[in-house]
Scaffold this motif. Structure first.
Motif, PDB file in Angstrom:
ATOM      1  N   ARG A  94       0.885  -1.162   0.000  1.00 11.92           N
ATOM      2  CA  ARG A  94       0.000   0.000   0.000  1.00 11.92           C
ATOM      3  C   ARG A  94       0.922   1.210   0.000  1.00 11.92           C
ATOM      4  O   ARG A  94       1.898   1.240   0.741  1.00 11.92           O
ATOM      5  CB  ARG A  94      -0.884  -0.002   1.246  1.00 11.92           C
ATOM      6  N   THR A  95       0.638   2.193  -0.847  1.00  4.26           N
ATOM      7  CA  THR A  95       1.507   3.359  -0.954  1.00  4.26           C
ATOM      8  C   THR A  95       0.684   4.624  -1.171  1.00  4.26           C
ATOM      9  O   THR A  95      -0.410   4.569  -1.746  1.00  4.26           O
ATOM     10  CB  THR A  95       2.521   3.191  -2.108  1.00  4.26           C
ATOM     11  N   ALA A  96       1.250   5.737  -0.738  1.00  5.58           N
ATOM     12  CA  ALA A  96       0.644   7.040  -1.007  1.00  5.58           C
ATOM     13  C   ALA A  96       1.149   7.607  -2.329  1.00  5.58           C
ATOM     14  O   ALA A  96       0.623   8.611  -2.812  1.00  5.58           O
ATOM     15  CB  ALA A  96       0.967   8.008   0.140  1.00  5.58           C
ATOM     16  N   LEU A  97       2.152   6.957  -2.921  1.00  4.30           N
ATOM     17  CA  LEU A  97       2.706   7.420  -4.197  1.00  4.30           C
ATOM     18  C   LEU A  97       1.760   7.096  -5.345  1.00  4.30           C
ATOM     19  O   LEU A  97       1.115   6.050  -5.336  1.00  4.30           O
ATOM     20  CB  LEU A  97       4.058   6.753  -4.462  1.00  4.30           C
ATOM     21  N   ASP A  98       1.721   7.976  -6.336  1.00  2.05           N
ATOM     22  CA  ASP A  98       0.983   7.650  -7.553  1.00  2.05           C
ATOM     23  C   ASP A  98       1.860   6.699  -8.375  1.00  2.05           C
ATOM     24  O   ASP A  98       3.028   6.474  -8.032  1.00  2.05           O
ATOM     25  CB  ASP A  98       0.593   8.919  -8.323  1.00  2.05           C
ATOM     26  N   ARG A 109      15.092   4.278  -8.221  1.00  2.00           N
ATOM     27  CA  ARG A 109      16.125   4.726  -7.274  1.00  2.00           C
ATOM     28  C   ARG A 109      16.658   3.537  -6.470  1.00  2.00           C
ATOM     29  O   ARG A 109      17.858   3.450  -6.200  1.00  2.00           O
ATOM     30  CB  ARG A 109      15.556   5.788  -6.340  1.00  2.00           C
ATOM     31  N   HIS A 131       3.497   6.901 -11.197  1.00  2.00           N
ATOM     32  CA  HIS A 131       4.769   7.442 -11.689  1.00  2.00           C
ATOM     33  C   HIS A 131       5.743   7.685 -10.540  1.00  2.00           C
ATOM     34  O   HIS A 131       6.939   7.398 -10.659  1.00  2.00           O
ATOM     35  CB  HIS A 131       4.546   8.715 -12.508  1.00  2.00           C
ATOM     36  N   GLY A 132       5.251   8.179  -9.424  1.00  2.00           N
ATOM     37  CA  GLY A 132       6.098   8.371  -8.255  1.00  2.00           C
ATOM     38  C   GLY A 132       6.639   7.057  -7.736  1.00  2.00           C
ATOM     39  O   GLY A 132       7.800   6.960  -7.315  1.00  2.00           O
ATOM     40  N   LEU A 133       5.816   6.019  -7.785  1.00  2.00           N
ATOM     41  CA  LEU A 133       6.256   4.697  -7.355  1.00  2.00           C
ATOM     42  C   LEU A 133       7.346   4.163  -8.283  1.00  2.00           C
ATOM     43  O   LEU A 133       8.347   3.604  -7.826  1.00  2.00           O
ATOM     44  CB  LEU A 133       5.065   3.742  -7.296  1.00  2.00           C
ATOM     45  N   TYR A 193      -1.459  -1.483 -10.476  1.00  2.00           N
ATOM     46  CA  TYR A 193      -1.705  -0.439  -9.485  1.00  2.00           C
ATOM     47  C   TYR A 193      -3.208  -0.411  -9.275  1.00  2.00           C
ATOM     48  O   TYR A 193      -3.942   0.243 -10.024  1.00  2.00           O
ATOM     49  CB  TYR A 193      -1.183   0.904 -10.006  1.00  2.00           C
ATOM     50  N   VAL A 202       9.477   5.942  -9.999  1.00  2.00           N
ATOM     51  CA  VAL A 202      10.697   6.698  -9.687  1.00  2.00           C
ATOM     52  C   VAL A 202      11.363   6.099  -8.448  1.00  2.00           C
ATOM     53  O   VAL A 202      12.586   5.893  -8.417  1.00  2.00           O
ATOM     54  CB  VAL A 202      10.384   8.193  -9.487  1.00  2.00           C
ATOM     55  N   ALA A 203      10.582   5.783  -7.433  1.00  2.00           N
ATOM     56  CA  ALA A 203      11.130   5.189  -6.214  1.00  2.00           C
ATOM     57  C   ALA A 203      11.762   3.827  -6.512  1.00  2.00           C
ATOM     58  O   ALA A 203      12.859   3.518  -6.015  1.00  2.00           O
ATOM     59  CB  ALA A 203      10.041   5.057  -5.154  1.00  2.00           C
TER      60      ALA A 203
END
Length: 128
Positions: free
Chosen positions: A29-33, A43, A35-37, A68, A39-40
């Motif tokens: 479960r994530t608060a990232l959208d 990294r 695209h943000g996920l 998602y 990117v993470a």
């Protein structure tokens, strides 16, 4: 993390002479959208020494976003659900292990059925 599969091993794909794969699936479960996920995830790959030299080259770590939620889209280089995951046993096998009733947002087919019908990585098996 909500769930994680066991590790699965398989021959490398598409070139089985490359080092073998070790695969697993996690449900988070994530608060990232999306695209943000991504990117993470990229990294994290870089922190583990991943270098993108050519498509399908051997790599230290490869993190993919398979789905998602029930979202389906193709935006800014990200396609969801992952366009080839459903045909890969080394993805669907671990996914079916933790969420057998997961339903592919496009095909409407559950993870267990997709794993049984997978055509790529048919040698994939739990490693332990």
């Amino acid at each position: 993390m909500l769930a994680r599969s066991s590790w699965w091993s398989s021959q490398a794909w598409p070139d089985p002479t490359d080092p073998p794969f070790l695969n697993g699936v996690v449900r988070v479960r994530t608060a990232l959208d999306p695209h943000g996920l991504m990117v993470a995830l990229e990294r994290i790959e870089a922190a583990f020494g991943r270098e993108r030299t050519r498509p399908n080259a051997p790599r230290t770590l490869d993190l993919d976003l398979i789905a998602y939620g029930r979202e389906t889209f193709d935006r800014e280089g990200l396609i969801l659900p992952h366009p080839r995951a459903a045909e890969r046993l080394f993805v669907m096998g671990p996914l079916a292990e933790i969420v057998p009733a997961w339903v592919h947002p496009v095909s409407g087919i559950d993870a267990e059925t997709l794993a049984r019908g997978a055509t790529v990585g048919r040698d994939a098996r739990p490693a332990g």
